[in-house]
Design an enzyme around this catalytic site. Structure first.
Site, short mmCIF file in Angstrom:
data_model
loop_
_atom_site.label_atom_id
_atom_site.label_comp_id
_atom_site.label_asym_id
_atom_site.label_seq_id
_atom_site.Cartn_x
_atom_site.Cartn_y
_atom_site.Cartn_z
N ASP A 1 11.67 -4.72 5.86
CA ASP A 1 10.86 -3.51 5.78
C ASP A 1 11.71 -2.37 5.20
O ASP A 1 12.56 -2.60 4.34
CB ASP A 1 10.31 -3.17 7.17
N HIS B 1 8.28 3.32 8.49
CA HIS B 1 7.47 2.11 8.51
C HIS B 1 8.19 0.97 9.21
O HIS B 1 7.63 0.28 10.08
CB HIS B 1 7.12 1.74 7.06
N SER C 1 -0.12 -3.56 8.28
CA SER C 1 1.31 -3.48 8.61
C SER C 1 1.52 -3.40 10.11
O SER C 1 2.53 -3.89 10.64
CB SER C 1 1.94 -2.24 7.97
#
Length: 780
Positions: A153, A226, A564
């Protein structure tokens, strides 16, 4: 034959990168002379530690001597598969694609990110009869675990309380990874929870034959948030009293708090390099991770075939090495065939809501209260109201009313807007909510009310400290009527409150990508759904003004939505199951989560989509995961490497390329290798892309393995739509002592069935377990 894909695009939800030049006077030919990053994939690495020199020699054979500076590798794949990435022209890539030892050559794609109470909600319905046995209090969460999750990520924020290692086991000897140093990340940032952290260079297209490389901040540290959010959702530690400035307050935790995390930073805010993702997967496998979680994917508009897709390639080799790969399905719903990461060896996850809503109330001057949706940290209160105006009535000079009513940039008169709460219509998809909010802020508005006919389809918008509320068309009409019928209309927007126990839930998220798969419809995708709407998890604390209330510290947790967020829920569940059943393979864990998934919401009715209709398996997969049920599934479908090899045969790849990818160097494709035989691989669901109503029934075979008690009998039950005749033979499976595996066949006959896709299920029951296998059959 090698495969050369000309226009790949990837998105946050490889193996040689090369670029070369060609000679031509045309502009298009000139552009082909510019070296670009390519991935060169050379199959399985039978000789681990492949020499980098051999790859450099290969490059020197095709790159002109005057451009010898390009004879270098961006990434070198050497652990579980062979290949590299380098700067090549299109012509050079084409030459390499014909090389005997090369499986595929493709441009390095840029993928995009598919960007709490959710764990309790997953088991709330399943445990209704035993409410004390919730996800967080289950006895198995107290055992130690040596399960390692690799998160590919945007990196990680190690200081988050979610990554504290209190109570964690010692790092297992199988771990071979590293914690990389950088200017802002030290080895001491790793511990027994965060046991590894790597980062990778991202190649960029170069001009004048000069290779340009960038690194995502040159550090394993997350600057986006994220990666931190996904990692804490999968395996974050218990953190009491966590919230987003008071919203969603409670104990936040990952699905497998006892699991360890290894972070692989291959992405930035702009996206992810396919070659870097592939390098991260190669490293993660060699490092000793058990599960790889990837909330990244290709664009559904430019999907590559499996041998030109870096995630599919890396996942195939991970599966061969016993490493499970779980990926997000994408955020391009509700369009059909928008699902990505569809290879059968990937566990593909769609997104759904949980039983929590976020309401931002609009209080009109006439006392009327209107419930809206938002995540707004507004400091307004009911004791003070402000003038309210509709966008078309405060338009800038010479601005069309159609633009002012939608709050397009430059459409409003700032003098008329200042100090007012403004109302705009959200019927222009080219101007997102974030832009409309900025338009209102820049004009010094006091707040923004957005009217959206389909507002319930969207996820709550986080407006920071700016007062905001989104309402439906009926409520919007009431607000506009009040403005038009009142001499001095006023209103206020109250801060958001969270509403627990919301029904119905789960509901398939509007953005969640849908099936059937674009590459083949003979595998049902997505596989499952999991919570992905308004999920509270750890983030990078943001210090920019306007993102948090005055006098408050930056938040360490935030509420985000996307597949996600759904992907790491399944990752955490899979890690939890592996910590209990240490000998179960990836396919057994996948099957357990699929066959025990629920197809009902918290009202006891079939799952619905965002439009309020009953959701189909092309939206939900086989249903919403139920992790505690998956601990004891009864029967499982084991999908083997040879199943996946036969899949590649049926898809149309050459036997030579398939052998080069596999540890089975003498593998032979079945003589009859056609696409519709894909339905016969031993998958936990069934999909038939074409069933001719004028022909005989089509039969598929499955084999189940008993992982429960011995001496049990399972009886089949069919749930099929009217007109579709579905028969199971035998109808009874008797697992006598010593019998572990049994096979059965399912036949489909559609002469009287409705055209198009028909959905249903075959369920095997022994009065203790219900093993549900969903099917999708396209009648033509």
């Amino acid at each position: 034959m090698a495969f050369l894909l000309l226009f790949p695009f990837l998105s946050l939800h490889c193996l040689v990168v090369i670029a070369s030049s060609s000679s031509s006077s045309s502009s298009s030919s000139s552009s082909n002379q510019i070296p670009k990053p390519y991935v060169v994939y050379m199959g399985s690495s039978s000789n681990l530690g492949v020499a980098e020199l051999a790859h450099l020699q290969l490059l020197s054979s095709i790159i002109p001597s005057e451009e010898s500076g390009r004879i270098s590798l961006i990434h070198h794949y050497k652990h579980s598969f062979k290949g590299f990435s380098a700067m090549l022209t299109e012509k050079e890539a084409s030459v390499l694609s014909g090389h005997e030892k090369i499986v595929s050559v493709f441009p390095d794609p840029i993928l995009k990110l598919h960007t709490t109470r959710s764990w309790d909600f997953l088991e709330a319905e399943a445990e209704a009869k035993a409410p004390t046995s919730t996800w967080s209090s289950h006895k198995y969460h107290n055992i130690s675990s040596d399960v390692i999750i690799g998160i590919i990520d945007t990196g990680i924020w190690p200081e988050s309380p979610s990554f504290k290692d209190r109570g964690m086991s010692e790092i297992p000897s199988k771990w071979k990874g590293v914690c990389m140093d950088s200017h802002d990340f030290k080895k001491s940032n790793c511990n027994r929870k965060l046991i590894g952290a790597r980062f990778y260079s991202i190649p960029l297209t170069s001009n004048n034959h000069n290779t340009t490389r960038t690194t995502p901040a040159g550090s394993p540290r997350d600057s986006v948030g994220h990666g931190t959010h996904t990692a804490s959702t999968a395996a974050g530690a218990h953190v009491a009293n966590a919230s987003y400035f008071g919203l969603a307050r409670g104990t936040v935790r990952g699905g497998s708090p006892s699991s360890m995390i290894a972070s692989y930073k291959a992405c930035s805010e702009d996206g992810c390099s396919g070659s870097a993702i592939l390098q991260a997967m190669d490293d993660a496998i060699a490092d000793g991770v058990d599960i790889i979680s990837i909330s990244i994917g290709m664009s559904p508009l430019f999907q590559s075939d499996y041998l030109n897709d870096p995630i599919a390639i890396g996942a195939f080799h991970a599966e061969q090495m016993g490493v499970m790969v779980i990926c997000s399905a994408g955020n391009d719903g509700p369009d059909p065939s928008s699902v990505v990461n569809t290879a059968p060896w990937i566990f593909t996850v769609g997104a759904s809501s949980i039983d929590r809503d976020f309401q931002s109330t609009v209080l009109l001057g006439n006392g009327k209260t209107i419930k809206g949706s938002a995540i707004s940290l507004s400091n307004l209160s009911s004791s003070m109201t402000y003038p309210i105006a509709f966008g078309k009535d405060i338009a800038a000079k010479f601005t069309p009313v159609s633009e002012a009513r939608t709050c397009r940039p430059g459409s409003l008169d700032s003098k008329k807007v200042a100090g007012k709460i403004i109302v705009c219509v959200d019927d222009d998809p080219t101007v997102p909510r974030k832009i409309k909010k900025l338009v209102a802020e820049d004009a010094d508005a006091k707040g923004l009310i957005l009217i959206d006919e389909d507002y319930e389809k969207h996820v709550p918008f986080d407006s920071g400290i700016f007062p905001f509320s989104e309402v439906g068309s009926v409520a919007g009409f009431q607000i506009i009527h009040y403005i038009n019928s009142t001499k001095n209309p006023t209103a206020t927007i109250l801060p958001t409150v969270d509403v627990p126990g919301y029904k119905p839930a789960p509901v398939v998220a509007y953005f969640s990508s849908r099936g059937p798969g674009e590459l083949t419809e003979n595998i049902l995708k997505p596989d499952v759904t999991a919570p992905g709407v308004a999920i509270l998890a750890a983030i990078v604390p943001k210090v920019n003004a306007g993102s948090f209330p005055i006098g408050k510290k930056p938040a360490g947790y935030a509420i985000k939505s996307g597949t996600s967020m759904a992907c790491p829920h399944v990752t955490g569940a899979a890690a939890f199951i592996r910590s209990v059943h240490r000998r179960w393979s990836s396919s057994i864990i996948k099957s357990a989560l699929m066959t025990t998934a629920t197809v009902y919401d918290n009202t006891g009715k079939p799952l619905k989509n965002n439009a309020g209709s009953t959701a189909s398996p092309h939206e939900t997969g086989v249903g919403e995961i139920s992790p505690l049920k998956a601990l004891n599934p009864g029967l499982v479908f084991e999908t083997t490497t040879k199943d996946y090899l036969r899949f590649l045969c049926y898809f149309g790849y050459s036997e030579k390329n398939i052998r080069s990818m596999s540890k089975y160097t003498n593998f032979n494709c079945p003589r009859n290798s056609i696409d519709n035989l894909i339905s016969n691989i031993n998958y936990p669901s069934i999909s038939i892309s074409k069933l001719d109503r004028h022909r005989a029934a089509e039969t598929v075979k499955r084999t189940v393995t008993n992982v429960g008690l011995q001496n049990v009998t399972y009886i089949s039950r069919v749930n099929a739509p009217s007109g579709l005749i579905v028969k199971v033979l035998p109808q009874k499976l008797v697992f006598a002592e010593g019998v572990k595996r049994m096979s059965f066949s399912v036949s489909f006959y559609g002469k009287e069935a409705a055209g198009g896709y028909n959905f249903g299920s075959v369920t095997w029951s022994d009065n203790r377990h219900s093993v549900q296998m969903m099917f999708a059959v396209n009648i033509q």
